[in-house]
Design an enzyme around this catalytic site. Structure first.
Site, short mmCIF file in Angstrom:
data_model
loop_
_atom_site.label_atom_id
_atom_site.label_comp_id
_atom_site.label_asym_id
_atom_site.label_seq_id
_atom_site.Cartn_x
_atom_site.Cartn_y
_atom_site.Cartn_z
N HIS A 1 0.86 -1.19 0.00
CA HIS A 1 0.00 0.00 0.00
C HIS A 1 0.89 1.24 0.00
O HIS A 1 1.39 1.67 1.03
CB HIS A 1 -0.90 -0.01 1.22
CG HIS A 1 -2.08 0.92 1.11
ND1 HIS A 1 -2.13 1.95 0.21
CD2 HIS A 1 -3.27 0.95 1.79
CE1 HIS A 1 -3.29 2.59 0.34
NE2 HIS A 1 -3.99 1.99 1.28
N HIS B 1 -2.64 6.92 -0.90
CA HIS B 1 -3.65 7.50 0.00
C HIS B 1 -3.12 8.22 1.23
O HIS B 1 -3.81 8.33 2.24
CB HIS B 1 -4.64 6.41 0.44
CG HIS B 1 -5.33 5.76 -0.71
ND1 HIS B 1 -6.13 4.65 -0.57
CD2 HIS B 1 -5.34 6.05 -2.04
CE1 HIS B 1 -6.60 4.28 -1.76
NE2 HIS B 1 -6.13 5.12 -2.67
N TYR C 1 -0.64 7.36 3.25
CA TYR C 1 -0.06 6.53 4.30
C TYR C 1 1.47 6.59 4.21
O TYR C 1 2.01 7.39 3.46
CB TYR C 1 -0.63 5.12 4.22
CG TYR C 1 -2.12 5.08 4.47
CD1 TYR C 1 -2.65 5.55 5.69
CD2 TYR C 1 -3.02 4.63 3.51
CE1 TYR C 1 -4.02 5.56 5.91
CE2 TYR C 1 -4.39 4.63 3.73
CZ TYR C 1 -4.88 5.09 4.94
OH TYR C 1 -6.24 5.11 5.17
#
Length: 353
Positions: free
Chosen positions: A179, A182, A184
């Site tokens: 990931h 977004h 993060y």
């Protein structure tokens, strides 16, 4: 939804090491149904993913699974860093495989998007000590000011990503998605909003991508490029309207970094697949200009939009999110031309069906 047969969407495809029954994916969606103290998942999570595999979804990408206690940013999120957590995922992956599906673990570190009460009393980690705007989802407390990661911290976290990838294979997953989107941790290093460093992890965009490339190199070394997917975006949870100043140049820089790291599969993320961001082109159209490898597309897709995008070669696999929460039999409904149940946050956020 059109009743036109979705031939491309329903055809099999080889993506990396994964032979998929259909060109469909279940997008990663935070559900928070793990044990909050241990990060262990139970039978309800197993059944949740099994149903989607039984429906014929080609690739299931799990909810974000944190790589360490300090990676946690929501109550009830699962982990993949203890033996107990690894063992708890084995029935899930076995159930998906029995149904003929493929499932990969999205490995996740939220960075500054957290609070010390979620991270074992430690301050959140980030590229720079800059607090995110807003509140922790499902926790209702403001984001904490993070601690700037030292070089030793960075080495440790890169190692945690690699170990989580190895743990994923031990748990029976077919691979991992990193990931990197977004807002993060990886995206915090990538962005000038959250990265003010003056060492080799700071600077212009190409230089800020250094941390991401180190994570990619470590994970690929651990499990192979054919089992590693990377998600990236301009979108940030604390700045939903953020967009790169020069989207085409930024995308080109990301693609160059992916190629340098040996990446073969990417997952560009947006909230609106059809939104144009530069020169009348969408995010995925711009990505395709510079990338001829596999692309998983996402962004409020419906079956018709997905079919067209695959036909045009913009994406190779279409990922669906909320429609799959509301419709465990999503593909069955699409094939039958039946109406889809509309996602209802009041109902579907509280249940795991």
């Amino acid at each position: 939804m059109s009743t036109r047969v979705k031939k491309k969407l329903m055809e099999p495809v080889q993506i990396g090491a994964w032979k998929l029954r259909t060109r469909t994916a279940m997008a990663p969606m935070t559900r928070c149904f793990a044990d909050d103290e241990t990060g262990v998942v139970g039978r309800d999570v197993m059944e949740y993913y099994r149903k989607r595999a039984a429906d014929g979804i080609g690739l299931i990408i799990t909810e974000g699974i944190v790589i360490s206690p300090r990676a946690k940013g929501n109550p009830g999120v699962p982990g993949l860093y203890t033996k107990e957590q690894i063992e708890s995922w084995k029935p899930v992956t076995e159930a998906v495989h029995r149904e003929g599906g493929r499932i990969i673990a999205q490995i996740w570190h939220v960075g500054r998007a957290s609070h010390h009460e979620l991270t074992g009393g430690w301050p959140p980690q980030s590229a720079s000590p800059l607090r995110a705007e807003g509140r922790v989802p499902r926790f209702r407390k403001p984001f904490d000011t993070p601690e700037e990661m030292s070089i030793d911290d960075i080495r440790e976290v890169v190692g945690q990503y690699a170990q989580a990838a190895k743990n994923a294979l031990e748990a029976g997953f077919d691979g991992v998605e990193i990931h990197g989107a977004h807002g993060y941790l990886i995206d915090q290093f990538n962005s000038d909003v959250s990265n003010r460093r003056t060492d080799r992890y700071g600077g212009d965009l190409a230089q800020r991508l250094t941390f991401m490339k180190e994570v990619l190199n470590a994970v690929i070394d651990a499990v192979g490029a054919d089992r590693t997917l990377i998600r990236f975006s301009a979108l940030k949870i604390d700045q939903p309207d953020y967009m790169w100043e020069e989207p085409e140049a930024a995308i080109r820089t990301f693609i160059e970094a992916f190629k340098e790291a040996g990446v073969r599969m990417i997952h560009p993320s947006t909230m609106n697949f059809q939104e144009t961001i530069a020169d009348g082109k969408t995010l995925h159209q711009l990505v395709r200009q510079f990338w001829d490898g596999m692309i998983v597309g996402v962004g409020d897709l419906d079956p018709d939009t997905a079919e067209q995008a695959i036909e045009e070669g913009i994406i190779d696999v279409a990922a669906f999110g909320r429609p799959l929460i509301a419709n465990p039999d999503f593909l069955h409904r699409v094939n039958q031309g039946s109406p889809l149940i509309e996602y209802d946050p009041k109902k579907h956020l509280a249940t795991l069906e």
